[in-house]
Design a protein around this motif. Sequence first.
Motif, short mmCIF file in Angstrom:
data_model
loop_
_atom_site.label_atom_id
_atom_site.label_comp_id
_atom_site.label_asym_id
_atom_site.label_seq_id
_atom_site.Cartn_x
_atom_site.Cartn_y
_atom_site.Cartn_z
N GLY A 41 -85.59 -20.59 -30.18
CA GLY A 41 -85.68 -21.79 -29.43
C GLY A 41 -84.85 -21.92 -28.16
O GLY A 41 -83.98 -21.23 -27.73
N ALA A 42 -85.27 -22.81 -27.12
CA ALA A 42 -84.52 -23.39 -26.14
C ALA A 42 -83.71 -24.48 -26.02
O ALA A 42 -82.67 -24.67 -25.85
CB ALA A 42 -85.57 -23.32 -24.80
N SER A 43 -84.58 -25.36 -26.72
CA SER A 43 -83.60 -26.51 -27.02
C SER A 43 -83.18 -26.71 -28.52
O SER A 43 -83.58 -27.24 -29.49
CB SER A 43 -84.64 -27.97 -26.85
N HIS A 147 -88.59 -26.54 -21.72
CA HIS A 147 -89.62 -25.59 -21.72
C HIS A 147 -90.50 -25.57 -20.52
O HIS A 147 -91.31 -24.65 -20.48
CB HIS A 147 -90.58 -26.05 -22.77
N GLN A 156 -89.58 -33.71 -23.45
CA GLN A 156 -90.02 -32.43 -23.52
C GLN A 156 -91.43 -31.96 -24.03
O GLN A 156 -92.02 -31.30 -23.48
CB GLN A 156 -89.03 -31.94 -24.65
N GLU A 157 -91.97 -32.89 -24.90
CA GLU A 157 -93.44 -32.64 -25.33
C GLU A 157 -94.23 -34.06 -25.56
O GLU A 157 -93.80 -34.76 -26.08
CB GLU A 157 -93.39 -31.78 -26.67
N GLU A 199 -95.13 -23.33 -24.26
CA GLU A 199 -96.00 -23.52 -25.35
C GLU A 199 -97.24 -23.66 -24.74
O GLU A 199 -98.09 -24.02 -25.62
CB GLU A 199 -95.28 -24.59 -26.15
N ASP A 235 -92.33 -35.30 -28.78
CA ASP A 235 -90.96 -34.77 -29.14
C ASP A 235 -89.98 -35.13 -27.95
O ASP A 235 -90.13 -34.34 -26.94
CB ASP A 235 -90.99 -33.20 -29.31
N GLU A 280 -90.69 -37.12 -32.48
CA GLU A 280 -89.84 -36.34 -32.91
C GLU A 280 -88.36 -36.59 -31.90
O GLU A 280 -88.56 -36.75 -31.00
CB GLU A 280 -90.27 -34.71 -32.81
N ASP A 306 -86.01 -33.14 -36.15
CA ASP A 306 -85.94 -31.74 -35.98
C ASP A 306 -84.32 -31.18 -35.81
O ASP A 306 -83.73 -30.58 -36.38
CB ASP A 306 -86.64 -31.25 -34.58
N LYS A 331 -88.34 -25.12 -39.57
CA LYS A 331 -88.20 -23.97 -38.77
C LYS A 331 -87.34 -23.15 -39.51
O LYS A 331 -85.95 -23.22 -39.40
CB LYS A 331 -87.50 -24.30 -37.49
N HIS A 359 -93.44 -23.59 -35.03
CA HIS A 359 -93.07 -22.77 -34.19
C HIS A 359 -92.05 -22.73 -33.40
O HIS A 359 -91.17 -24.03 -33.57
CB HIS A 359 -94.27 -22.39 -33.24
N ARG A 360 -91.48 -22.08 -32.38
CA ARG A 360 -90.28 -22.23 -31.51
C ARG A 360 -90.81 -22.01 -30.02
O ARG A 360 -92.07 -21.61 -30.04
CB ARG A 360 -89.34 -21.28 -31.73
N SER A 361 -90.45 -22.33 -28.95
CA SER A 361 -90.65 -22.29 -27.81
C SER A 361 -90.68 -20.79 -27.56
O SER A 361 -91.68 -20.40 -26.67
CB SER A 361 -89.77 -23.01 -26.87
N LYS A 382 -96.77 -27.37 -36.44
CA LYS A 382 -96.74 -27.67 -35.00
C LYS A 382 -96.68 -26.22 -34.27
O LYS A 382 -95.96 -25.23 -34.44
CB LYS A 382 -95.44 -28.32 -34.67
C1 2PG Z 1 -88.98 -28.05 -30.53
C2 2PG Z 1 -89.04 -26.53 -30.28
C3 2PG Z 1 -90.56 -26.37 -30.51
P1 2PG Z 1 -87.45 -25.03 -29.37
O1 2PG Z 1 -88.06 -28.80 -30.03
O2 2PG Z 1 -89.43 -28.78 -31.44
O3 2PG Z 1 -91.52 -27.15 -29.65
O4 2PG Z 1 -88.51 -26.30 -29.19
O5 2PG Z 1 -87.98 -23.77 -30.08
O6 2PG Z 1 -87.11 -24.82 -27.89
O7 2PG Z 1 -86.08 -25.58 -30.08
#
Ligand code: 2PG
Length: 415
Positions: A41-43, A147, A156-157, A199, A235, A280, A306, A331, A359-361, A382
């Motif tokens: 992940g990044a976040s 991301h 973020q999303e 993504e 998200d 989210e 999350d 996750k 998934h993860r970023s 996701k």
């Molecule tokens: C999230 C994820 C995936 P990351 O925040 O839900 O979209 O990001 O893998 O960077 O935590």
Amino acid sequence: MDNSQITQVKARKIFDSRGKEAIEIDVIASHVLGRSSSPSGASTGRWEVRSYPNGGVKEAIRFVEDVVSPKIVGIELDVKQIDLVLHEIDKSTDFSRLGGNTAYAISLATAIAGANSRGVPLFSYLSESNQSEVPYPLGNVIGGGMHARGGKTDIQEFLVLPTKSETFVSAAEANMGVHRKVANLLEKKGVDVSGRGDEGAWVVPLETEQALEILSEACSRVSDETGVKLRIGLDMAASTIWDEQEKVYIYQRDKRKIHEDGQIDFVIELANKFHLGYIEDPVHEESFEAFSEITAKTSNTLICGDDLFTTNVERIKRGIAEKAGNAVIIKPNQIGTLTDATQTAKISKQANYISVVSHRSGESCGSEISHLAVALTAPIIKLGILGGERMAKINELIRIEEILGEEAKMAKIGI
Ligand code: 2PG
Ligand code: MG
């Protein structure tokens, strides 16, 4: 569980979809191979286990070769047993010696080897029921936050969620249609598209409501064209815009700073105005209370944790007790093993939380989470939207749907 014994474990450094180093594990049991990697992940949430030990992937490989391998060679291909041994070897509560990514890759590689040794698909090997539900794909259409770079949204999303379609393939097709439609609408409005984020989502310099307006328009057009019912979602990854010192959420592009109470109102306002089906992490990862308030004050919307839950049994139990949210991200690398992730999903399901396997970023090109979502009967998966590593998972669900044949039925999301 299985007669095959592990004969060899190999670890190597590979790269993920962001070009960052990742671990790959081979679990070999005489005649079969299970090979797996782990996303990153990044976040990341504060309560996730450590992804790698101090020393990164290099140290993780050393640890696997010197410590893990001698302990698990000779054991049967039994995921639960292996996961137990991984915890025993690591001893910490956050997988700081082995790394959650390493643990997950070993756990998953064991499962793949187990499925291969029996000659069955991974989803049926992992499944504890005989249900044949296929999850709905949650797709990422406009992306910013951590991301993306350049001119981007604060949030973020911006997501699309099919809530009614005959098949997985038509739901996935609708999501991709929305992604294309958004680009067309942006072009017509003369908005610069900076590119695509981690993504595959469009990176655009739009304020929150502008992005939601375009996404709403694209969704209703694609819904009319395809007959697939679509809702939109977010998200908010709110921990990434939360300033702990000032106690405010900072929206740079929107040019706003919002206090906790204001954030709750803002989220509810967006949910009502845009008929959001999914939100989210609307507040930061320590605010169970604010999560509960948003859940109580919205209806017909999934409020998903999350960073709040980090696939952790204790945190989801607290969430259930406090009625914080009604959906949970699963996750596996947040917690480290398939067994732990499965337990979180089970407890969530018993409390009527909707599981969203995610998934993860930073991803591998593997497609195991598609199998996991079916095995756990998670109603949603996701998956981002474009890119080989995202497509691998979407296309695998098309194949799973084909394997299930007439038994396949789309899951129920309840909104
Ligand atoms: C999230 C994820 C995936 P990351 O925040 O839900 O979209 O990001 O893998 O960077 O935590
Ligand atoms: Mg998230």
